[in-house]
Design a protein around this motif. Structure first.
Motif, mmCIF file in Angstrom:
data_model
loop_
_atom_site.group_PDB
_atom_site.id
_atom_site.type_symbol
_atom_site.label_atom_id
_atom_site.label_comp_id
_atom_site.label_asym_id
_atom_site.label_seq_id
_atom_site.Cartn_x
_atom_site.Cartn_y
_atom_site.Cartn_z
ATOM 1 N N ARG A 57 42.888 43.552 61.890
ATOM 2 C CA ARG A 57 44.965 43.487 61.249
ATOM 3 C C ARG A 57 45.153 45.391 60.790
ATOM 4 O O ARG A 57 46.432 45.425 61.317
ATOM 5 C CB ARG A 57 44.418 42.776 60.065
ATOM 6 C CG ARG A 57 45.825 42.756 58.884
ATOM 7 C CD ARG A 57 45.854 41.906 57.873
ATOM 8 N NE ARG A 57 44.852 42.371 56.872
ATOM 9 C CZ ARG A 57 44.351 40.982 56.838
ATOM 10 N NH1 ARG A 57 42.899 40.487 57.440
ATOM 11 N NH2 ARG A 57 42.761 42.513 55.386
ATOM 12 N N ALA A 58 44.581 46.247 60.594
ATOM 13 C CA ALA A 58 44.807 46.878 60.478
ATOM 14 C C ALA A 58 45.178 48.119 61.969
ATOM 15 O O ALA A 58 45.934 48.755 62.333
ATOM 16 C CB ALA A 58 43.584 47.798 59.859
ATOM 17 N N SER B 64 39.595 42.233 59.162
ATOM 18 C CA SER B 64 40.467 43.552 58.652
ATOM 19 C C SER B 64 40.877 44.395 59.730
ATOM 20 O O SER B 64 41.811 45.519 58.960
ATOM 21 C CB SER B 64 39.347 43.924 57.276
ATOM 22 O OG SER B 64 39.320 42.963 56.470
ATOM 23 N N VAL C 21 34.618 39.056 57.901
ATOM 24 C CA VAL C 21 36.192 39.370 57.231
ATOM 25 C C VAL C 21 36.763 41.086 57.685
ATOM 26 O O VAL C 21 37.374 41.773 58.034
ATOM 27 C CB VAL C 21 35.491 39.669 55.831
ATOM 28 C CG1 VAL C 21 36.225 40.926 55.107
ATOM 29 C CG2 VAL C 21 35.455 38.121 55.118
#
Length: 181
Positions: free
Chosen positions: A49-50, A46, A42
Motif C-alpha cells: 500500500r505504501a 502495508s 500485514v
C-alpha cells in the motif's frame, strides 16, 4: 519389585510429562508461526500500500512538474515573441528615425541653398549655426530616445516573462502536496 514398578511408573510419568511439554511447545510453535505469517502478511500489505501510494504521489508530482515545465516553456516562447516584437518595433523606429534624418538633411540642404542664394543676391549673409545646432541636438536626442526605448521594451518583455515564470512556480509551491487517488 515395588520399587521397580515405581521406577517404571516414574519413567512413564516423566515420559508423559515430556510428551505433554512437547505437545505444548508444538502448539506454541504453531501459534508463533501463525502469528508470524499474519504479521508478515500485514507488513507486506502495508508495504504494498505504501509503495502504491508513493508511486501515485510520484506520478502526481511528475504530472505537476510536466505541467510547470510546459507552462514555463510557453511563457518562454511568449517572452521570445514579445522580445522579437519589441525588436521589430525598434527596427521600425530606427527606419523612421533614418527617414526623418534624411528629411531633415534635405531640409537643411534646401535651407542652406536658399540662404546662399540670398547671400549671392546680396540680401544677407547666411547664418546656419543655429540650424546646425538644432539639427544635431534633435538627431542626438532622437537617437538616444530610440536606444532607450529599445532597451526599455526588451527589459519590460523579459521582466514580464520572469514575473510570469515566478508566478507559475509560486502557484506550484502553493498547491502543496498533490492529492493521491
Amino acid at each position: 519389585m515395588i520399587l521397580d514398578k515405581f521406577k517404571a511408573y516414574g519413567w512413564m510419568l516423566v515420559a508423559v510429562a515430556l510428551a505433554a511439554l512437547l505437545a505444548v511447545q508444538s502448539v506454541r510453535l504453531a501459534n508463533a508461526e501463525r502469528d508470524h505469517a499474519v504479521a508478515v502478511g500485514v507488513f507486506n500489505a502495508s508495504a504494498a500500500r505504501a509503495e502504491r501510494e508513493a508511486r501515485q504521489l510520484s506520478e502526481a508530482y511528475r504530472t505537476l512538474e510536466n505541467q510547470n515545465r510546459e507552462q514555463i516553456a510557453k511563457i518562454g516562447a511568449e517572452t521570445s515573441a514579445a522580445i522579437a516584437a519589441a525588436d521589430a518595433g525598434a527596427r521600425r523606429a530606427r527606419a523612421a528615425h533614418d527617414s526623418m534624418q534624411r528629411d531633415l538633411a534635405d531640409y537643411i540642404a534646401t535651407h542652406r541653398r536658399a540662404a546662399q542664394a540670398r547671400a549671392a543676391a546680396g540680401q544677407c549673409t547666411p547664418d546656419t549655426a543655429a540650424l546646425d545646432l538644432l539639427a544635431d541636438l534633435q538627431r542626438r536626442a532622437d537617437t538616444r530616445a530610440g536606444e532607450l526605448a529599445a532597451i526599455a521594451d526588451a527589459a519590460r518583455s523579459r521582466g514580464t516573462g520572469c514575473e510570469r515564470a515566478y508566478d507559475a512556480g509560486d502557484a506550484l509551491n502553493e498547491a502543496g502536496t498533490p492529492e493521491t487517488p
